[in-house]
Write a protein that holds these residues in place. Structure first.
Motif, PDB file in Angstrom:
ATOM      1  N   SER A 132       0.830  -1.198   0.000  1.00  0.00           N
ATOM      2  CA  SER A 132       0.000   0.000   0.000  1.00  0.00           C
ATOM      3  C   SER A 132       0.866   1.251   0.000  1.00  0.00           C
ATOM      4  O   SER A 132       1.903   1.309   0.688  1.00  0.00           O
ATOM      5  CB  SER A 132      -0.905  -0.006   1.237  1.00  0.00           C
ATOM      6  N   ASP A 133       0.458   2.255  -0.752  1.00  0.00           N
ATOM      7  CA  ASP A 133       1.214   3.515  -0.803  1.00  0.00           C
ATOM      8  C   ASP A 133       1.331   4.160   0.565  1.00  0.00           C
ATOM      9  O   ASP A 133       2.281   4.912   0.823  1.00  0.00           O
ATOM     10  CB  ASP A 133       0.544   4.488  -1.772  1.00  0.00           C
ATOM     11  N   ARG A 156       7.623   4.240   1.389  1.00  0.00           N
ATOM     12  CA  ARG A 156       8.104   5.537   0.908  1.00  0.00           C
ATOM     13  C   ARG A 156       9.618   5.470   0.778  1.00  0.00           C
ATOM     14  O   ARG A 156      10.276   4.564   1.316  1.00  0.00           O
ATOM     15  CB  ARG A 156       7.722   6.669   1.867  1.00  0.00           C
TER      16      ARG A 156
END
Length: 205
Positions: free
Chosen positions: A162-163, A167
């Motif tokens: 999931s975004d 990161r």
């Protein structure tokens, strides 16, 4: 208390191991049934074992009543590909429901309100609501013990995260947010554990 495993009934050994080796990550495994729909089942005897090649291992037992191989092993052996998901706390009830023993080829998904979506580069879909999914292809199966238990080794070909949970940091290194992944871990009996306090202790240089 000292517990001697010598001569112990395997069911009692299982009970002790699953309540003391805790928490255990849960592999929520999607595989393809013979008629083209999907089997979905959880396994908490599960771990990554090597990065070269990148392999995950799940340990699959027999169906308790029939004493035959579980559908997950049968499907993976026949069709080679499978997807391992990491479920979060909101999916704990669905994970448990998917552990129900069904006749071979009957899909757990018919009883669950779960959406499948395309998994780019994979022949199989993934569960939309999981924050992590590993596309795997069968690397090897080894049988071990008196059961016997099937150790299924899957080579990871791609991972979807999931975004919200992935990161790049200021050094352009890919990092993952465990709290955003929000994994559930298996305890004994009917218990799961969710993420609590995260301790960060630097490794010695």
């Amino acid at each position: 208390m000292l517990i001697d495993f010598e001569g112990m009934d395997p069911k009692d050994a299982y009970h002790i191991l699953t309540q003391t080796v805790i928490p255990r990550p849960v592999a929520w495994v999607l595989s393809e049934n013979p008629d083209g729909d999907y089997n979905l089942a959880p396994f908490s005897f599960f771990t990554p074992i090597t990065s070269n090649p990148p392999l995950l291992m799940i340990s699959v037992g027999k169906k308790p009543a029939e004493g035959v191989s579980k559908d997950t092993r049968v499907n993976i052996e026949a069709r080679k590909n499978f997807v391992v998901h990491i479920a979060h706390r909101d999916l704990a009830a669905a994970v448990t429901e998917s552990s129900r023993t069904l006749p071979h080829g009957e899909s757990e998904l018919k009883n669950l309100d779960l959406e499948l979506v395309d998994f780019e580069g994979s022949s199989l879909p993934r569960l939309k609501d999981c924050n992590v999914a590993f596309a795997c292809e069968l690397y090897d199966i080894k049988e071990i013990g008196a059961g016997p238990q099937s150790l299924v080794f899957g080579k990871v070909t791609r991972v979807w995260v999931s975004d919200d949970a992935a990161r790049y940091d200021d050094k352009n290194r890919l990092t993952f947010n465990g709290a955003a992944i929000d994994p559930i871990g298996r305890l004994g009996g009917s218990e799961y554990v969710t993420f609590g306090e995260i301790l960060k202790i630097p490794r010695p240089s």
